[in-house]
Design a protein around this motif. Sequence first.
Motif, short mmCIF file in Angstrom:
data_model
loop_
_atom_site.label_atom_id
_atom_site.label_comp_id
_atom_site.label_asym_id
_atom_site.label_seq_id
_atom_site.Cartn_x
_atom_site.Cartn_y
_atom_site.Cartn_z
N MET A 1 0.48 -8.51 -2.29
CA MET A 1 -0.45 -7.25 -1.58
C MET A 1 -0.05 -6.73 -2.40
O MET A 1 1.14 -5.90 -2.01
CB MET A 1 -0.91 -7.68 -0.21
CG MET A 1 -1.97 -6.20 -0.57
SD MET A 1 -2.33 -6.62 1.29
CE MET A 1 -4.58 -5.76 1.48
N PRO A 2 -0.48 -5.36 -3.13
CA PRO A 2 -0.61 -4.49 -4.03
C PRO A 2 -0.74 -3.36 -2.74
O PRO A 2 -1.59 -3.21 -1.77
CB PRO A 2 -1.30 -4.82 -4.64
CG PRO A 2 -2.76 -5.02 -4.90
CD PRO A 2 -2.32 -6.36 -3.76
N LYS A 3 0.34 -2.23 -3.19
CA LYS A 3 0.44 -1.57 -2.29
C LYS A 3 -0.59 -0.75 -2.76
O LYS A 3 -1.42 -0.13 -3.73
CB LYS A 3 1.43 -0.99 -2.50
CG LYS A 3 1.88 0.62 -1.91
CD LYS A 3 3.28 1.02 -2.07
CE LYS A 3 3.33 2.80 -1.20
NZ LYS A 3 4.71 3.41 -1.48
N PRO A 4 -1.24 0.17 -1.74
CA PRO A 4 -2.63 1.13 -1.83
C PRO A 4 -1.67 2.24 -2.31
O PRO A 4 -0.75 2.90 -2.03
CB PRO A 4 -2.79 1.65 -0.41
CG PRO A 4 -2.30 0.86 0.36
CD PRO A 4 -1.05 0.68 -0.18
N ILE A 5 -2.75 2.88 -3.24
CA ILE A 5 -2.53 4.08 -4.12
C ILE A 5 -3.63 5.43 -3.60
O ILE A 5 -5.28 4.92 -3.81
CB ILE A 5 -2.41 4.31 -6.01
CG1 ILE A 5 -1.70 2.60 -5.80
CG2 ILE A 5 -2.46 5.45 -6.47
CD1 ILE A 5 -2.27 2.27 -7.25
N THR A 6 -3.09 6.05 -3.34
CA THR A 6 -4.31 7.59 -3.44
C THR A 6 -5.25 7.98 -4.21
O THR A 6 -3.68 8.27 -5.41
CB THR A 6 -3.44 8.16 -2.11
OG1 THR A 6 -2.41 8.22 -1.43
CG2 THR A 6 -4.36 9.81 -2.01
N VAL A 7 -6.34 8.19 -4.24
CA VAL A 7 -7.30 9.24 -6.03
C VAL A 7 -7.20 10.14 -4.67
O VAL A 7 -7.49 10.39 -4.19
CB VAL A 7 -8.03 7.58 -6.06
CG1 VAL A 7 -8.50 8.06 -7.46
CG2 VAL A 7 -7.03 6.57 -6.61
N GLN B 1 -9.30 11.17 -0.47
CA GLN B 1 -10.70 10.87 -0.95
C GLN B 1 -11.04 9.43 -1.35
O GLN B 1 -11.80 9.57 -1.80
CB GLN B 1 -10.50 12.00 -2.66
CG GLN B 1 -10.91 13.33 -2.29
CD GLN B 1 -10.16 14.14 -3.53
OE1 GLN B 1 -10.16 13.34 -4.78
NE2 GLN B 1 -10.89 14.91 -3.61
N ALA B 2 -10.04 9.00 -1.77
CA ALA B 2 -9.74 7.70 -1.85
C ALA B 2 -8.73 6.28 -2.02
O ALA B 2 -7.58 7.37 -2.09
CB ALA B 2 -10.63 6.92 -3.35
N LYS B 3 -8.97 5.16 -2.07
CA LYS B 3 -7.40 4.42 -2.01
C LYS B 3 -7.75 3.59 -2.85
O LYS B 3 -9.39 2.74 -3.24
CB LYS B 3 -7.26 4.12 -0.27
CG LYS B 3 -6.64 4.82 0.73
CD LYS B 3 -4.95 4.91 -0.20
CE LYS B 3 -4.97 6.40 1.05
NZ LYS B 3 -2.92 7.01 0.90
N LEU B 4 -7.06 2.90 -4.09
CA LEU B 4 -7.10 2.06 -4.38
C LEU B 4 -5.99 1.19 -4.44
O LEU B 4 -5.04 1.61 -3.87
CB LEU B 4 -7.16 2.55 -6.05
CG LEU B 4 -7.08 1.58 -7.53
CD1 LEU B 4 -8.38 1.19 -8.01
CD2 LEU B 4 -6.56 2.26 -8.61
N VAL B 5 -6.70 -0.57 -3.86
CA VAL B 5 -5.89 -1.06 -3.76
C VAL B 5 -6.28 -2.48 -4.71
O VAL B 5 -6.76 -2.95 -4.73
CB VAL B 5 -5.96 -2.02 -2.28
CG1 VAL B 5 -5.13 -3.05 -2.15
CG2 VAL B 5 -6.05 -0.69 -1.64
N GLY B 6 -4.91 -2.48 -5.64
CA GLY B 6 -5.54 -4.11 -6.51
C GLY B 6 -6.19 -3.18 -7.89
O GLY B 6 -6.27 -1.95 -7.96
N GLN B 7 -7.35 -3.67 -7.23
CA GLN B 7 -8.84 -3.06 -8.26
C GLN B 7 -9.49 -2.72 -7.67
O GLN B 7 -10.92 -2.17 -8.16
CB GLN B 7 -9.27 -4.93 -9.06
CG GLN B 7 -8.49 -4.96 -10.18
CD GLN B 7 -9.15 -6.50 -11.15
OE1 GLN B 7 -8.58 -7.51 -11.25
NE2 GLN B 7 -9.95 -5.23 -11.74
#
Length: 141
Positions: free
Chosen positions: A1-7, A21-27
């Motif tokens: 599973m991809p690691k969450p990225i903070t946006v 503000q947001a979390k990007l996990v994969g797409q």
Amino acid sequence: MPKPITVNTNRAPSPAGHYSQAKLVGQHLYISGQLPIRPGGEALADDSFETQAAQTLDNLLAILEAAGGTPADLVRVTAYIVGVANWPRFNQVYAARLGDSRPARTVVPVPELHYGYLVEVDAIAVIASDAPAGGAGDSAV
């Protein structure tokens, strides 16, 4: 599973609490509830419903763009509005901001929101893996 990225973007207000503000996990992009606050922190609680709704959606769209998305990438939107009577007014502002995009949506009339605001909106988007990230003032970590 991809690691969450903070946006994060400076084109939307900084979080006032313990959240991103947001979390990007994969797409998949999960955008936190946005309130009618200008990017610099100016609260619009005393402005009209339409002004509050427009700023709230502008914040959401700025975060979406910072992650490389467009309104066409939105798949789910939830709007919390004070008073069911504001529903048609919300629809007008929403349609103007989202154009031809028609994500799945729920509008939840509520008796009140934090700090006297009249609208809060959160969303989920699915962004193409080759989408370019936003611009100046944006970060994904």
